[in-house]
Enzyme design. Sequence first.
Site, PDB file in Angstrom:
ATOM      1  N   GLY A  36     -16.458   2.510  -1.851  1.00 12.78           N
ATOM      2  CA  GLY A  36     -14.615   2.063  -1.861  1.00 12.78           C
ATOM      3  C   GLY A  36     -14.243   2.785  -3.275  1.00 12.78           C
ATOM      4  O   GLY A  36     -14.616   3.752  -3.400  1.00 12.78           O
ATOM      5  N   ASP A  38      -5.584   9.417   0.339  1.00 13.48           N
ATOM      6  CA  ASP A  38      -3.396   9.727  -0.001  1.00 13.48           C
ATOM      7  C   ASP A  38      -3.340   8.764   0.491  1.00 13.48           C
ATOM      8  O   ASP A  38      -2.547   7.704  -0.164  1.00 13.48           O
ATOM      9  CB  ASP A  38      -3.417  11.125   0.706  1.00 13.48           C
TER      10      ASP A  38
END
Length: 309
Positions: A222, A249
């Site tokens: 994460g 992104d």
Amino acid sequence: MILTVTLNTALDITYRVRSLRPHASHRVSEVTERPGGKGLNVARVLAALGHEVTVTGFAGGATGRVVQDLLTATPAVVDALVPVTGATRRTIAVVDELTGDTTQLNEPGPTVTPAEWSAFQEAYEDLLVSASTVALCGSLPPGVPVGAYAGLVRAARTAGVPVLLDTSGEALRRGVAARPDIIKPNADELAELTGSHDPLRATQDARRRGARTVVASLGKSGLLAHTPEGRWQATPPARLHGNPTGAGDAAVAGLLSGLVEKLPWPDRLTRATALSAASVVAPVAGEFDRGAYEELLGRVAVTGEVSAA
């Protein structure tokens, strides 16, 4: 308006094949084309979240015209790309349907002349007047100074616009020294910047080098955020299989949307992590699976603490 900067824009072409094998001929089952480069991917995710976005950078040649034509058909995204004489690059992603793995081929991009770089800087400063925040994303095309992002960070700070920097190598090192509000490196980029492979130590060191906040992408682990308000880690419930191109992104889009909506950091990280994971199961970069995103929002685990300082 959120402004995203993609100095090395691209036409992203994705091929899907049943099984990718070296030294073999392949029958392509599906082809997709999208405006590409990190900032354009960020913009499409932001637009899907309901934000108005303007994109700038460079576009040139026949490939650049295709990119701009595709942007015209993208709701809530305004094209402010600056023309260059060179041809916009292409990136080729080959998705192996059997394994889910993706092989990426990235062209270098057009050579930007000093006059074209000056024209971009003028356009960028004009766009900052209406921007609520700006993201500087991706690699530098040939001809653009290696310290380009540092100058763009300083211009945003002078204009009072919060700035996120997502790049790598020497461009990141110089950009950090200009004191961006947020940097978003992956684990390898963070280690290259700081010399440390310990994410906790590396994020702290990156802040000492100038970044106000560091949000590091740690793959299946994460996001790790080291901010003036505290330090948190957001972890997805499981690793999703698919095309990872654009996952970082999507995370940037989550961070930017959370910034302009003034969400607390744990909520920003939850959104960014869920978007990143949901983008992996989408067919191409710059998109996310909305059903997966909404389901993941309630399952991302966030741990950390508020800083006493």
